[in-house]
Design a protein around this motif. Structure first.
Motif, short mmCIF file in Angstrom:
data_model
loop_
_atom_site.label_atom_id
_atom_site.label_comp_id
_atom_site.label_asym_id
_atom_site.label_seq_id
_atom_site.Cartn_x
_atom_site.Cartn_y
_atom_site.Cartn_z
N PRO A 201 0.90 -1.15 0.04
CA PRO A 201 -0.41 0.26 0.18
C PRO A 201 0.78 1.42 0.27
N TYR A 202 0.32 2.00 -0.43
CA TYR A 202 1.39 3.15 -0.60
C TYR A 202 1.33 3.69 0.28
N ALA A 203 0.88 3.81 1.71
CA ALA A 203 1.09 4.01 2.91
C ALA A 203 2.55 3.75 3.58
N ALA A 204 2.17 2.63 3.48
CA ALA A 204 3.57 2.00 3.86
C ALA A 204 4.88 1.72 3.17
N PHE A 205 4.56 2.48 1.78
CA PHE A 205 6.25 2.71 1.16
C PHE A 205 7.06 3.35 2.05
N GLU A 206 8.35 3.26 2.76
CA GLU A 206 9.59 4.06 3.17
C GLU A 206 9.86 5.47 1.66
N PRO A 207 9.83 7.07 2.58
CA PRO A 207 10.53 7.90 1.48
C PRO A 207 11.66 7.66 0.81
N ASP A 208 12.07 6.75 1.62
CA ASP A 208 13.80 6.36 0.50
C ASP A 208 13.33 5.18 -0.74
N GLN A 209 12.11 4.41 -0.47
CA GLN A 209 11.72 3.58 -0.87
C GLN A 209 10.76 3.73 -2.77
N ILE A 210 10.76 5.15 -2.11
CA ILE A 210 9.45 5.65 -2.99
C ILE A 210 10.12 6.34 -3.87
N GLU A 211 11.96 6.90 -3.17
CA GLU A 211 12.65 7.45 -4.82
C GLU A 211 12.94 6.49 -5.44
N ALA A 212 13.13 5.61 -4.91
CA ALA A 212 14.12 3.93 -5.73
C ALA A 212 12.97 2.93 -6.56
N GLU A 213 11.60 3.18 -6.54
CA GLU A 213 10.82 3.04 -7.80
C GLU A 213 10.98 4.38 -8.95
N ILE A 214 11.15 5.65 -8.71
CA ILE A 214 11.37 6.44 -9.53
C ILE A 214 12.31 6.41 -9.93
N ARG A 215 13.92 6.38 -9.85
CA ARG A 215 15.03 5.72 -10.24
C ARG A 215 15.12 4.93 -11.14
N ARG A 216 14.07 4.00 -10.06
CA ARG A 216 14.42 2.93 -12.00
C ARG A 216 13.48 2.59 -12.49
N SER A 217 12.09 3.23 -12.57
CA SER A 217 11.40 3.06 -13.72
C SER A 217 10.58 4.71 -14.12
N LEU A 218 11.66 5.70 -14.30
CA LEU A 218 11.45 6.86 -14.69
C LEU A 218 12.54 6.87 -15.29
N TYR A 219 13.53 7.44 -14.38
CA TYR A 219 14.61 8.49 -14.93
C TYR A 219 15.22 7.74 -16.36
N PRO A 220 15.51 6.50 -16.09
CA PRO A 220 16.76 5.64 -17.36
C PRO A 220 15.63 6.50 -18.38
N THR A 221 14.38 6.37 -18.38
CA THR A 221 14.04 6.84 -19.86
C THR A 221 13.51 8.15 -19.96
N LEU A 222 14.31 9.14 -19.05
CA LEU A 222 14.53 10.43 -18.81
C LEU A 222 15.43 10.51 -19.61
N TRP A 223 16.56 9.77 -19.53
CA TRP A 223 18.27 9.87 -19.51
C TRP A 223 18.31 9.67 -20.68
N CYS A 224 18.09 8.46 -21.26
CA CYS A 224 17.89 8.20 -22.58
C CYS A 224 16.70 9.04 -23.33
N CYS A 225 16.09 9.21 -23.29
CA CYS A 225 15.50 10.07 -24.28
C CYS A 225 16.23 11.67 -24.27
N HIS A 226 16.68 11.82 -23.94
CA HIS A 226 17.04 13.38 -23.52
C HIS A 226 18.83 12.47 -24.70
#
Length: 265
Positions: free
Chosen positions: A105-130
């Motif tokens: 559940p979203y409320a059970a995610f730790e802040p660093d876990q949220i950041e890790a999910e975004i780094r893994r699943s969004l940043y590679p596409t952002l960086w490679c497109c750029h």
């Protein structure tokens, strides 16, 4: 389940094309890369797993492997530089890196876990497109295929859903911005997909009994949300990606194609 190289369906579809596939050591990325090589492309397989070199060797001289951490811009830029150095250009980029690390559940995610999910699943596409867009307009154009997800609607994966929603928005905005420079930007949105066990688990710490229960809830929701009430196969995900990457899709840009048995996400 043992992975086997996909058979070529259209042997000359990518003749003369240079493709870079990220997250290519296993799963969907592996299948896309090997099928594209069988259909005529020269392919750079990029992954942070060192066994990507062995995967590339399956293409019998038509592909090369390259290790890079695509969660960093330096890694993305180095991969694009390598494909240009090795093959002279970059016609097609398939951004396939990503995947939920945890399901809870979203409320059970730790802040660093949220950041890790975004780094893994969004940043590679952002960086490679750029990085790719430093190259493609100057050579007359190209194609970017982003692998998103229908998990923009789902349970137990809030940060991952947000990352994939970001990929959908990026796809549409870049398609509009770069159409005049000959660059098409499209995406597929896979649903649940059957695949062999990962050689490197997404959550290296392992899942607790509670996390396994949450994951089972997510799997049940994904299956029930599909009109076909099943997961897709690797081949059913690979084929739409390659279609969108090919010249057959020359009038398609800015689209996010759901590939989830009727679940639009």
């Amino acid at each position: 389940m043992t992975e086997t190289p996909p058979a070529p369906i259209f042997p000359h579809r990518f003749a003369g094309k240079v493709m870079m596939v990220t997250g290519a050591a296993q799963g969907i990325g592996r299948g896309v890369a090997l099928r594209a090589a069988a259909e005529g492309a020269r392919v750079l397989l990029v992954d942070r797993a060192d066994f990507v070199e062995g995967t590339a060797a399956e293409a019998a001289g038509k592909a090369a492997g390259f290790c890079a951490d695509l969660e960093t811009y330096a890694g993305a830029a180095s991969a694009v530089a390598e494909v240009v150095r090795r093959f002279g250009r970059l016609d097609i980029l398939v951004n396939n890196v990503g995947g939920a690390i945890r399901m809870r559940p979203y409320a059970a995610f730790e802040p660093d876990q949220i950041e890790a999910e975004i780094r893994r699943s969004l940043y590679p596409t952002l960086w490679c497109c750029h990085a790719a867009l430093q190259v493609m307009p100057g050579q007359g154009g190209g194609v970017i295929v982003n692998v998103s997800s229908n998990a923009t609607r789902g349970i137990r994966r809030g940060p991952y859903s947000a990352a994939k929603g970001g990929i959908n928005a990026l796809t549409q905005s870049l398609a509009m911005e770069y159409a005049g420079q000959g660059v098409r930007v499209v995406a597929t949105a896979p649903g649940g997909t059957q695949a062999p066990p990962r050689r490197i688990p997404r959550n290296a710490a392992g899942d607790s009994a509670q996390e396994q229960a949450w994951m089972a809830e997510a799997v049940d929701q994904v299956t029930r949300s599909s009109f076909m009430n099943r997961y897709g196969t690797l081949e059913e995900q690979i084929a739409p990606i390659l279609f969108l990457a090919s010249d057959e899709a020359s009038y398609i840009t800015g689209s996010v194609l759901p590939v989830a048995g009727g679940d639009l996400g």
